[in-house]
Design an enzyme around this catalytic site. Sequence first.
Site, short mmCIF file in Angstrom:
data_model
loop_
_atom_site.label_atom_id
_atom_site.label_comp_id
_atom_site.label_asym_id
_atom_site.label_seq_id
_atom_site.Cartn_x
_atom_site.Cartn_y
_atom_site.Cartn_z
N GLY A 11 -27.41 60.56 16.78
CA GLY A 11 -28.24 61.04 15.68
C GLY A 11 -29.67 61.25 16.12
CB ALA A 12 -30.99 61.55 19.43
CG ASN A 13 -30.82 66.33 15.08
OD1 ASN A 13 -29.93 65.51 14.89
ND2 ASN A 13 -31.32 67.08 14.10
N GLY A 15 -35.93 62.15 13.17
CA GLY A 15 -36.15 60.82 12.63
C GLY A 15 -36.29 59.73 13.68
CB ILE A 16 -35.33 56.13 13.54
CG1 ILE A 16 -36.16 55.78 12.31
CG2 ILE A 16 -35.31 54.95 14.52
CD1 ILE A 16 -35.57 54.66 11.47
N GLY A 17 -34.03 58.29 15.51
CA GLY A 17 -33.28 58.55 16.74
C GLY A 17 -34.07 59.39 17.73
CB SER A 142 -30.64 48.35 6.93
OG SER A 142 -31.44 48.26 5.78
CE1 TYR A 165 -27.77 53.14 5.06
CE2 TYR A 165 -28.98 51.26 4.16
CZ TYR A 165 -28.80 52.22 5.14
OH TYR A 165 -29.67 52.23 6.22
#
Length: 246
Positions: A11-13, A15-17, A142, A165
């Site tokens: 999920g690195a494209n 935000g945090i990633g 989280s 979640y």
Amino acid sequence: MTDKITALVTGANKGIGFEVARQLGTQGHEVWLGCRNAALGEEAAMSLRDKGIEARAVTLDVTDSASIKAAAARVLDESGKLDVLVNNAGISIGAPPRLSEENIADMQAMFDVNTFGPVRVTQAFLPLLRQAQGARIVMLSSGLGSLADATDMAGLYWNVGFAGYCASKTALNMLTVKLAKELLPEGIKVNAADPGFTATDLNGHTGHRHVGQAAKVVVDLAMLGFMGPTAGFFHDGHAGQSRNRW
């Protein structure tokens, strides 16, 4: 096999990633950006290369075992090993105030990404992690997944909904501990990171923290030394600052 320290972030494209990949890259890591969308992944990787970071994108959907297997095969072929795995990809669906109103299909979708996704990815990449010396695995958890915090009537999370979640992250915490115990004899450290309430697409950018702050604890855990901890749950630091509130 590359001599560089290699890292894969799911999920690195954005935000945090993306920020984790950027920070690891500035520390000299060769970074792989695991992304569902190949075009967005390549765009993100190119922006890092423009900053002098050795970055490559690989198509990876954490809910698709075939996609994960193909990604692992490519990383093996081009890098030969993996030193760091950051299981960052995650989703949140809806904002129901009470569990009695939550849609089961939405809960299943969140568990598929947030809980089973990291397991699928870790299982597929373990052979590459075992090729490295003292690999590190970091799970993006989280504070909402902490049972201790959730049951503290005076705490911040007592009135928080998002049961599906929260439960997906609680389950991920347990799997983190189990995996850490399993891999301890091999020198592979496994920890969970709580990035805090960070402004990302996940929460409509309502968080009060920025991605630079959130990524730091992840990067710290990814770069732990030999004497560093394992099977922990950390927020803003790992040296004596563990939440220890599973």
